[in-house]
Motif scaffolding. Structure first.
Motif, mmCIF file in Angstrom:
data_model
loop_
_atom_site.group_PDB
_atom_site.id
_atom_site.type_symbol
_atom_site.label_atom_id
_atom_site.label_comp_id
_atom_site.label_asym_id
_atom_site.label_seq_id
_atom_site.Cartn_x
_atom_site.Cartn_y
_atom_site.Cartn_z
ATOM 1 N N GLU A 11 0.831 -1.206 0.000
ATOM 2 C CA GLU A 11 0.000 0.000 0.000
ATOM 3 C C GLU A 11 0.869 1.261 0.000
ATOM 4 O OE1 GLU A 11 -0.758 -2.692 1.849
ATOM 5 O OE2 GLU A 11 -2.600 -3.208 0.771
ATOM 6 N N LYS A 12 1.916 1.264 0.822
ATOM 7 C CA LYS A 12 2.820 2.415 0.858
ATOM 8 C C LYS A 12 3.541 2.583 -0.482
ATOM 9 C CE LYS A 12 3.771 2.467 5.843
ATOM 10 N NZ LYS A 12 4.822 2.339 6.885
ATOM 11 N N ARG A 15 1.132 4.080 -2.991
ATOM 12 C CA ARG A 15 0.922 5.515 -2.748
ATOM 13 C C ARG A 15 2.099 6.335 -3.267
ATOM 14 N NH1 ARG A 15 -1.396 3.748 2.218
ATOM 15 N NH2 ARG A 15 0.552 4.086 3.357
ATOM 16 N N TRP A 16 3.308 5.821 -3.050
ATOM 17 C CA TRP A 16 4.492 6.534 -3.548
ATOM 18 C C TRP A 16 4.496 6.599 -5.065
ATOM 19 C CZ3 TRP A 16 9.000 4.408 -6.053
ATOM 20 C CH2 TRP A 16 10.024 5.357 -6.256
ATOM 21 N N ASN A 18 1.887 6.518 -6.996
ATOM 22 C CA ASN A 18 0.830 7.455 -7.389
ATOM 23 C C ASN A 18 1.296 8.900 -7.210
ATOM 24 O OD1 ASN A 18 -1.082 5.523 -8.164
ATOM 25 N ND2 ASN A 18 -1.796 5.264 -6.058
ATOM 26 N N GLU A 19 2.060 9.145 -6.150
ATOM 27 C CA GLU A 19 2.609 10.492 -5.942
ATOM 28 C C GLU A 19 3.601 10.848 -7.049
ATOM 29 O OE1 GLU A 19 4.329 10.392 -2.084
ATOM 30 O OE2 GLU A 19 2.395 10.321 -1.025
ATOM 31 N N ASN A 43 -3.345 11.829 -12.238
ATOM 32 C CA ASN A 43 -3.994 11.358 -11.010
ATOM 33 C C ASN A 43 -4.192 9.850 -11.135
ATOM 34 O OD1 ASN A 43 -5.305 11.294 -8.543
ATOM 35 N ND2 ASN A 43 -7.288 11.850 -9.415
ATOM 36 N N ASN A 45 -4.069 5.660 -10.524
ATOM 37 C CA ASN A 45 -4.485 4.659 -9.542
ATOM 38 C C ASN A 45 -3.683 3.392 -9.840
ATOM 39 O OD1 ASN A 45 -5.693 2.951 -7.726
ATOM 40 N ND2 ASN A 45 -7.707 2.959 -8.698
ATOM 41 N N LYS A 47 -1.961 -0.174 -8.518
ATOM 42 C CA LYS A 47 -2.087 -1.244 -7.534
ATOM 43 C C LYS A 47 -1.003 -2.291 -7.786
ATOM 44 C CE LYS A 47 -5.815 0.473 -5.636
ATOM 45 N NZ LYS A 47 -5.798 1.014 -4.251
ATOM 46 N N ASP A 95 -10.127 -1.208 -7.428
ATOM 47 C CA ASP A 95 -9.061 -2.054 -6.890
ATOM 48 C C ASP A 95 -8.963 -3.321 -7.727
ATOM 49 O OD1 ASP A 95 -7.106 -3.228 -5.290
ATOM 50 O OD2 ASP A 95 -8.089 -2.673 -3.421
#
Length: 204
Positions: A11-12, A15-16, A18-19, A43, A45, A47, A95
């Motif tokens: 998950e982390k 997120r990175w 995606n950033e 933007n 998404n 996974k 997801d």
């Protein structure tokens, strides 16, 4: 652009990524580090799944199923484990996982992979010990690792020249083996952390 990071939390990591995408860096591959291509801020998404495949055909069927569902396969091979997907269809689910079991299962597979690695390093370490290739006494008397005749009787420039020349070889002789217990310990730690993450998601 290439970036180097280590994640044990998918998950982390997602997120990175995606950033990075929001800053205009698209993930294009991962082998020795993450490879990015400069693009427009997105933007995204993204996974991450974790799966290993014995056959290339099974791997192709796997990522084709996701791509048919609106997720582009960004990075990953049949033997890399980590598989990276990006949502490209508005109709796709938010997801790639349909339930808790499949979401948690990737951590179980990751834990087993690290455990297998630790086990695979053990015979090498045992072989080094049994063949006496490990110089434990070198920790207490490093001079034993230097083979230059009369090295310790030399002085001045002669000593330093010979000493500095042989030191890398002496270090390799005496301490290269420590890489194996270090790798075993790290793999066991990573396996334990992945197993903890698996249990936590299963209970959520």
């Amino acid at each position: 652009m290439r970036r180097f990071k280590l994640f044990l939390d998918f998950e982390k990591e997602a997120r990175w990524l995606n950033e990075m995408a929001s800053e205009g860096y698209d993930l294009v591959g991962k082998s020795f580090g993450y490879r990015f291509r400069k693009s427009k801020p997105d933007n995204a998404n993204i996974k991450i799944d974790y799966r290993l495949f014995k056959k290339q055909a099974d791997f192709v069927d796997y990522y084709t199923l996701f791509e048919d569902s609106g997720w582009e396969h960004l990075a990953g091979t049949k033997s890399s484990g980590a598989q990276y997907f990006k949502k490209v269809s508005k109709d796709a689910d938010e997801d790639i996982f349909s339930d808790i079991d499949s979401k948690a299962g990737r951590y179980k597979r990751l834990s087993q992979m690290y455990l297998s690695l630790a086990i695979s390093y053990l015979p090498i370490l045992v072989a080094l010990v049994t063949t006496k290739a490990i110089h434990v006494e070198a920790f207490f008397n490093p001079k034993q690792l230097y083979f230059t005749p009369g090295l310790w009787d030399k002085a001045g420039a002669d000593f330093w020249g010979a000493f500095l020349f042989e030191t890398p070889f002496a270090f390799f002789r005496g301490f290269a083996w420590t890489a194996f217990p270090i790798m075993i310990a790290l793999c066991l730690i990573f396996s334990y952390k992945a197993e903890q993450r698996y249990q936590k998601i299963k209970k959520s």
